[in-house]
Design an enzyme around this catalytic site. Sequence first.
Site: not given
Ligand code: CP
Ligand code: NVA
Length: 333
Positions: A106, A133
Amino acid sequence: MDFYGKDFLRILDFSEEELRYMLAVSAKFKEMKKQGINHKYFPQKNIAILFEKTSTRTRCSFEVAGYDLGMGVTYLDPTGSQMGHKETIADTARVLARIYDGIEYRGFDQKVVDDLAKYSSVPVWNGLTDECHPTQALGDFLTIQEHFGKLQGLTVAFVGDTRNNTANSLMAMSAKMGVNFIACGPNELRPTEEIVKKCNEVAEKNNCTVTVTNDINTLSGVADVIYTDVWLSMGEAKEKWGERIELLKPYQVNKELMSKMKDTTIFLHCLPSFHNTDTTIAKEIESTFGLKEMEVTDEVFESEKSLVFDQAENRMHTIKAVMYLTLYKKEEQ
Ligand code: CP
Ligand code: NVA
């Protein structure tokens, strides 16, 4: 269908059949977990999960899915590795691939996860970048499929910052699954023409549509799913809050908006969500801008229409399926 050794970097890399199969395997794993059926298929394998941004759901899902599959899991936090600071992505990928059987990443730039995949000889899984994502979209579609008992012909409306990572993957997944997708937000935050064009081509093939609009009234009576996400994503400058709030206030998901939808319309959010003032950032926003709720009101978030916790749980089952499929080699078993 053979996924062995493949990376999971973006939804558009996979065919309709492959994505449907991933959802089916996810549902199978969910059932096995509920019934307490052991599925520790990979006791000899280990995975590394690298996070350059914070996470609750994605990290926990990769960890627990890894343990459920019998694997060892190493978590590296934003300060826990040399990657990027002292060591190149290419070198990190080659080192980790000698030690681990799979790598989750990530971070910020999509190019980093693409490069990790390029230089690593083991599967790399995208746990969120600024661009997309993909594991989120899989979990979302398992939730939608479970709830409606089908996907084809439904309409998903993403309301808010329609050019963010979550929206991009949702658009791609909708187009692949024959689901109409509406990106509804201000002109200043439209998805790129490139992604809309690519998704439109896929949608056409699957008899569905991709629409980009700034007119929230067009969703009335049309959307089966109202989906939103935070107004400012991780990695964006805090200074942008003021401007973002002004742009996105008209796109808040509230009772008035939901009352214009079908009786059967559900609410989804990838989480975390600013639906009250019980967090540090939400308190800061309240004291600076006087706002108590942002992208969704507490009323909608807590309502029966909201399936956000089913969605969160489904992250784990779908991530497990992705890891299983890309690590499973017939002759090894
Ligand atoms: N929805 C999601 O990716 O949550 P986190 O940022 O907690 O992993
Ligand atoms: N768009 C958000 C998604 C988090 C899961 C971010 O990147 O912060």
